[in-house]
Write an enzyme that holds these catalytic residues in place. Structure first.
Site, PDB file in Angstrom:
ATOM      1  N   ARG A  19      -6.005  -0.641  -7.740  1.00  0.00           N
ATOM      2  CA  ARG A  19      -6.658   0.643  -7.428  1.00  0.00           C
ATOM      3  C   ARG A  19      -5.812   1.830  -7.881  1.00  0.00           C
ATOM      4  O   ARG A  19      -6.251   2.966  -7.873  1.00  0.00           O
ATOM      5  CB  ARG A  19      -6.867   0.798  -5.907  1.00  0.00           C
ATOM      6  CG  ARG A  19      -7.540  -0.292  -5.188  1.00  0.00           C
ATOM      7  CD  ARG A  19      -9.014  -0.310  -5.377  1.00  0.00           C
ATOM      8  NE  ARG A  19      -9.696   0.950  -5.070  1.00  0.00           N
ATOM      9  CZ  ARG A  19     -10.912   1.218  -5.530  1.00  0.00           C
ATOM     10  NH1 ARG A  19     -11.511   0.376  -6.334  1.00  0.00           N
ATOM     11  NH2 ARG A  19     -11.534   2.343  -5.202  1.00  0.00           N
ATOM     12  N   ASN A  39       0.794  -1.221   0.000  1.00  0.00           N
ATOM     13  CA  ASN A  39       0.000   0.000   0.000  1.00  0.00           C
ATOM     14  C   ASN A  39       0.830   1.276   0.000  1.00  0.00           C
ATOM     15  O   ASN A  39       0.276   2.371   0.117  1.00  0.00           O
ATOM     16  CB  ASN A  39      -0.975  -0.003   1.179  1.00  0.00           C
ATOM     17  CG  ASN A  39      -2.119  -0.971   0.942  1.00  0.00           C
ATOM     18  OD1 ASN A  39      -2.216  -1.582  -0.129  1.00  0.00           O
ATOM     19  ND2 ASN A  39      -2.981  -1.132   1.933  1.00  0.00           N
ATOM     20  N   ASP A  88      -7.596  -4.420   6.754  1.00  0.00           N
ATOM     21  CA  ASP A  88      -6.929  -5.488   6.003  1.00  0.00           C
ATOM     22  C   ASP A  88      -6.384  -6.580   6.913  1.00  0.00           C
ATOM     23  O   ASP A  88      -6.004  -7.648   6.444  1.00  0.00           O
ATOM     24  CB  ASP A  88      -5.781  -4.929   5.159  1.00  0.00           C
ATOM     25  CG  ASP A  88      -6.249  -3.936   4.125  1.00  0.00           C
ATOM     26  OD1 ASP A  88      -5.397  -3.316   3.458  1.00  0.00           O
ATOM     27  OD2 ASP A  88      -7.479  -3.747   3.995  1.00  0.00           O
ATOM     28  N   CYS A 100      -9.715  -5.281  -4.462  1.00  0.00           N
ATOM     29  CA  CYS A 100     -10.535  -6.302  -3.799  1.00  0.00           C
ATOM     30  C   CYS A 100     -12.016  -5.950  -3.887  1.00  0.00           C
ATOM     31  O   CYS A 100     -12.416  -4.803  -3.704  1.00  0.00           O
ATOM     32  CB  CYS A 100     -10.124  -6.419  -2.336  1.00  0.00           C
ATOM     33  SG  CYS A 100      -8.487  -7.121  -2.142  1.00  0.00           S
TER      34      CYS A 100
HETATM   35  C1  LIG Z   1      -3.962   0.156  -2.671  1.00  0.00           C
HETATM   36  C2  LIG Z   1      -4.294   0.572  -1.269  1.00  0.00           C
HETATM   37  O1  LIG Z   1      -3.628   1.388  -0.645  1.00  0.00           O
HETATM   38  N1  LIG Z   1      -5.398  -0.025  -0.738  1.00  0.00           N
HETATM   39  C3  LIG Z   1      -5.775   0.310   0.627  1.00  0.00           C
HETATM   40  C4  LIG Z   1      -6.554   1.615   0.626  1.00  0.00           C
HETATM   41  O2  LIG Z   1      -7.674   1.409  -0.215  1.00  0.00           O
HETATM   42  P1  LIG Z   1      -8.543   2.711  -0.653  1.00  0.00           P
HETATM   43  O3  LIG Z   1      -7.654   3.890  -0.751  1.00  0.00           O
HETATM   44  O4  LIG Z   1      -9.340   2.322  -1.842  1.00  0.00           O
HETATM   45  O5  LIG Z   1      -9.496   2.838   0.616  1.00  0.00           O
HETATM   46  P2  LIG Z   1     -10.175   4.154   1.179  1.00  0.00           P
HETATM   47  O6  LIG Z   1      -9.502   4.498   2.457  1.00  0.00           O
HETATM   48  O7  LIG Z   1     -10.289   5.169   0.107  1.00  0.00           O
HETATM   49  O8  LIG Z   1     -11.644   3.587   1.479  1.00  0.00           O
HETATM   50  C5  LIG Z   1     -12.198   3.700   2.764  1.00  0.00           C
HETATM   51  C6  LIG Z   1     -13.697   3.876   2.624  1.00  0.00           C
HETATM   52  O9  LIG Z   1     -13.943   5.101   1.919  1.00  0.00           O
HETATM   53  C7  LIG Z   1     -14.848   4.869   0.843  1.00  0.00           C
HETATM   54  N2  LIG Z   1     -14.558   5.779  -0.269  1.00  0.00           N
HETATM   55  C8  LIG Z   1     -13.265   5.904  -0.711  1.00  0.00           C
HETATM   56  C9  LIG Z   1     -12.991   6.743  -1.768  1.00  0.00           C
HETATM   57  C10 LIG Z   1     -14.044   7.473  -2.369  1.00  0.00           C
HETATM   58  O10 LIG Z   1     -13.847   8.256  -3.332  1.00  0.00           O
HETATM   59  N3  LIG Z   1     -15.324   7.317  -1.893  1.00  0.00           N
HETATM   60  C11 LIG Z   1     -15.605   6.489  -0.840  1.00  0.00           C
HETATM   61  O11 LIG Z   1     -16.750   6.371  -0.432  1.00  0.00           O
HETATM   62  C12 LIG Z   1     -14.604   3.417   0.476  1.00  0.00           C
HETATM   63  O12 LIG Z   1     -15.720   2.878  -0.226  1.00  0.00           O
HETATM   64  C13 LIG Z   1     -14.393   2.781   1.825  1.00  0.00           C
HETATM   65  O13 LIG Z   1     -15.637   2.500   2.422  1.00  0.00           O
HETATM   66  O14 LIG Z   1      -6.980   1.897   1.973  1.00  0.00           O
HETATM   67  C14 LIG Z   1      -7.832   0.888   2.544  1.00  0.00           C
HETATM   68  C15 LIG Z   1      -8.229   1.342   3.941  1.00  0.00           C
HETATM   69  O15 LIG Z   1      -7.086   1.380   4.758  1.00  0.00           O
HETATM   70  C16 LIG Z   1      -7.146  -0.473   2.571  1.00  0.00           C
HETATM   71  O16 LIG Z   1      -8.098  -1.458   2.958  1.00  0.00           O
HETATM   72  C17 LIG Z   1      -6.589  -0.817   1.196  1.00  0.00           C
HETATM   73  O17 LIG Z   1      -5.720  -1.961   1.303  1.00  0.00           O
HETATM   74  C1  LIG Z   2      -8.146  -4.023   0.017  1.00  0.00           C
HETATM   75  C2  LIG Z   2      -6.881  -4.285  -0.230  1.00  0.00           C
HETATM   76  O1  LIG Z   2      -6.201  -3.900  -1.375  1.00  0.00           O
HETATM   77  P1  LIG Z   2      -6.732  -3.022  -2.600  1.00  0.00           P
HETATM   78  O2  LIG Z   2      -7.167  -1.676  -2.036  1.00  0.00           O
HETATM   79  O3  LIG Z   2      -5.530  -2.911  -3.477  1.00  0.00           O
HETATM   80  O4  LIG Z   2      -7.883  -3.762  -3.204  1.00  0.00           O
HETATM   81  C3  LIG Z   2      -5.974  -5.017   0.693  1.00  0.00           C
HETATM   82  O5  LIG Z   2      -4.731  -4.881   0.500  1.00  0.00           O
HETATM   83  O6  LIG Z   2      -6.494  -5.708   1.594  1.00  0.00           O
END
Ligand SMILES: CC(=O)N[C@H]1[C@@H](OP(=O)(O)OP(=O)(O)OC[C@H]2O[C@@H](n3ccc(=O)[nH]c3=O)[C@H](O)[C@@H]2O)O[C@H](CO)[C@@H](O)[C@@H]1O
Ligand SMILES: C=C(OP(=O)(O)O)C(=O)O
Length: 439
Positions: A96, A23, A310, A120
């Site tokens: 992502r 990440n 995670d 995921c």
């Molecule tokens: C590649 C990477 O770094 N993946 C990590 C990143 O995912 P990622 O960056 O996608 O996760 P986010 O922290 O953005 O998501 C957290 C929550 O915010 C929501 N959301 C997010 C963006 C948006 O535009 N709108 C919205 O509603 C998502 O649906 C979710 O419910 O952080 C997550 C939370 O620590 C981890 O589980 C993932 O492993």
């Molecule tokens: C949710 C995960 O990864 P990603 O945001 O890349 O799907 C993860 O690493 O558990």
């Protein structure tokens, strides 16, 4: 597609090494695009998400050279060019990361295209925060059939941004865009995960001026130029916790070299309360089952510094062996318990609920999402056939198969390569009894 035939009942014992965080590393690679000179990134793991971003950067004219043995990448952004949409779409994989290319490409080329994202399948995972952030900086955003096209004919200007939720990706979107934008940016509601702080350290090495204040406020003063960085990525705290959960679920003893205590405090507290043995050393952490009963727990996932979402899927397998009723309240994703169906087929007793079973504020209560799990144990696990659903759920299935009685057939293991470097070699080194089948 590879599959594994796993004979369970063997405690996993020995040592594994975790390298750079899945990440952080792909984001650090994207950050190199912002530099006017090459960057060098160390401790890079051989995982699929790194390969996907390497291909995406190459499509945009960035040369990426890897010194495989030491996991060192050299990234040269001096010939950045626009890539064909079809090529980007074909190479985006199930990652992502493409959304994070927007800011750097808008700065470099004045335009960007991103395909629909992978990652995921643990919820809807919208990108509305990202698009709103980019509009705030002055980008024009156009939805196309195959993705989103962006342009910034008048450049990008600093903005005041207030995130409704401390989104990791949206925080990274702001950091990767604001550092080269004209003027100052104030971000409220920022994520502060260790991977975010490591990305900020990288940007500061490049010449960025970023101040992390209290209460999730980050201020960025845009600068006209950034230079390449030299950085060693922080270790993967999710892989480290996954091996810790595997040690507990199989009755084993695993030294995870490279694990960093400071990034895993919430996990280590939970592990100890569950009854797991810990030996926290300078060079890594030893996780082991000390014998006797495991204690049932209430676990609520949260943003950092809370218990990371995670971490929960692999830990749930250990909770199936605890002596009593445990509860896991998943507050980050609305649909992250699909993997429990296979565990129940193996003999686990996991019931899912729509209610918020915990006290952490949650966006999913009364919205028809099965986001709380009640786990009754201990339940002996029996081998079965399993198809991997996602990265962390997949690893939890591997752990369950190794803890189960009998021979399990696990397909779709390619997904695990997204975030676990050379995991079959590591399993073999820990004494796991399995055969790898190429189909
Ligand atoms: C590649 C990477 O770094 N993946 C990590 C990143 O995912 P990622 O960056 O996608 O996760 P986010 O922290 O953005 O998501 C957290 C929550 O915010 C929501 N959301 C997010 C963006 C948006 O535009 N709108 C919205 O509603 C998502 O649906 C979710 O419910 O952080 C997550 C939370 O620590 C981890 O589980 C993932 O492993
Ligand atoms: C949710 C995960 O990864 P990603 O945001 O890349 O799907 C993860 O690493 O558990």
């Amino acid at each position: 597609m590879s599959s594994l035939r796993i004979t369970g009942g063997v405690p996993l014992s020995g040592q594994v090494t975790v390298r750079g965080a899945k990440n952080l590393v792909p984001k650090a690679m994207v950050a190199a695009l912002l530099g006017s000179t090459p960057s060098v990134l160390g401790n890079v793991p051989d995982i699929k998400d790194v390969a996907v971003v390497t291909n995406l950067l190459a499509l945009h004219g960035v040369t990426v050279n890897r010194d495989g043995a030491d996991g060192v990448l050299t990234l040269d952004p001096s010939n950045v060019t626009q890539a064909r949409h079809a090529d980007i779409d074909a190479h985006a994989g199930d990652s992502r990361i493409p959304i994070l290319l927007c800011g750097p490409l808008l700065h470099a080329l004045g335009e960007a295209f991103i395909p629909d994202l992978g990652g995921c399948r643990i919820g809807d995972r919208p990108i509305n925060y990202h698009l709103e952030v980019l509009r705030n900086f002055g980008a024009r955003v156009e939805k196309l059939e195959s993705g989103i096209r962006m342009s910034a004919p008048h450049g990008l200007q600093g903005a005041k941004i207030d995130l409704p939720y401390p989104s990791v990706g949206a925080t990274e979107q702001v950091l990767l865009t604001a550092t080269r934008a004209e003027g100052h940016t104030e971000l409220r509601g920022a994520a502060t995960e260790p991977e975010i702080m490591d990305l900020i350290a990288i940007l500061q090495k490049m010449g960025a001026i970023i101040t992390v204040q209290t209460d999730r406020v980050i201020r960025i003063e845009g600068v006209p130029e950034l230079r390449g960085y030299r950085h060693r990525a922080l270790p993967d705290r999710i892989e480290a916790a996954s091996w810790g959960s595997a040690a507990l679920a199989t009755g084993g003893d695993i030294l995870v070299a490279g694990a960093k205590q400071a990034d895993m405090m919430a996990f280590l507290n939970t592990y100890r309360k569950l009854g797991g043995g810990l030996d926290i050393q300078d060079e890594g952490i030893r996780f082991y089952h000390p014998g006797g009963d495991l204690n049932p727990l209430i676990v609520e996932t949260n943003v950092h510094p809370g218990f990371m979402t995670d971490w929960q899927q692999p830990l749930v397998v250990a909770l199936t062996q605890a002596n009593g009723v445990s509860i896991v309240h998943e507050t980050v994703y609305e649909n992250r318990f699909g993997f429990t169906r296979a565990l129940n087929r193996m003999g686990a007793n996991i019931q899912l609920h729509r209610e918020c079973l915990g006290s952490v504020p949650c966006r999913f209560g009364q919205r028809n999402f099965l986001h709380s799990a009640v786990i009754s144990g201990p339940t002996p696990l029996k081998a079965t056939d399993i198809n991997i659903p996602d990265l962390r759920g997949g690893f939890s299935h591997l752990i369950a198969a190794m803890a189960a009685d009998g021979v399990s057939h696990v397909t779709g293991i390619e997904l695990i390569k997204r975030g676990y470097e050379h995991f079959t070699d590591k399993l073999a080194g820990l004494g796991a009894d399995f055969d790898l089948e190429d189909r």
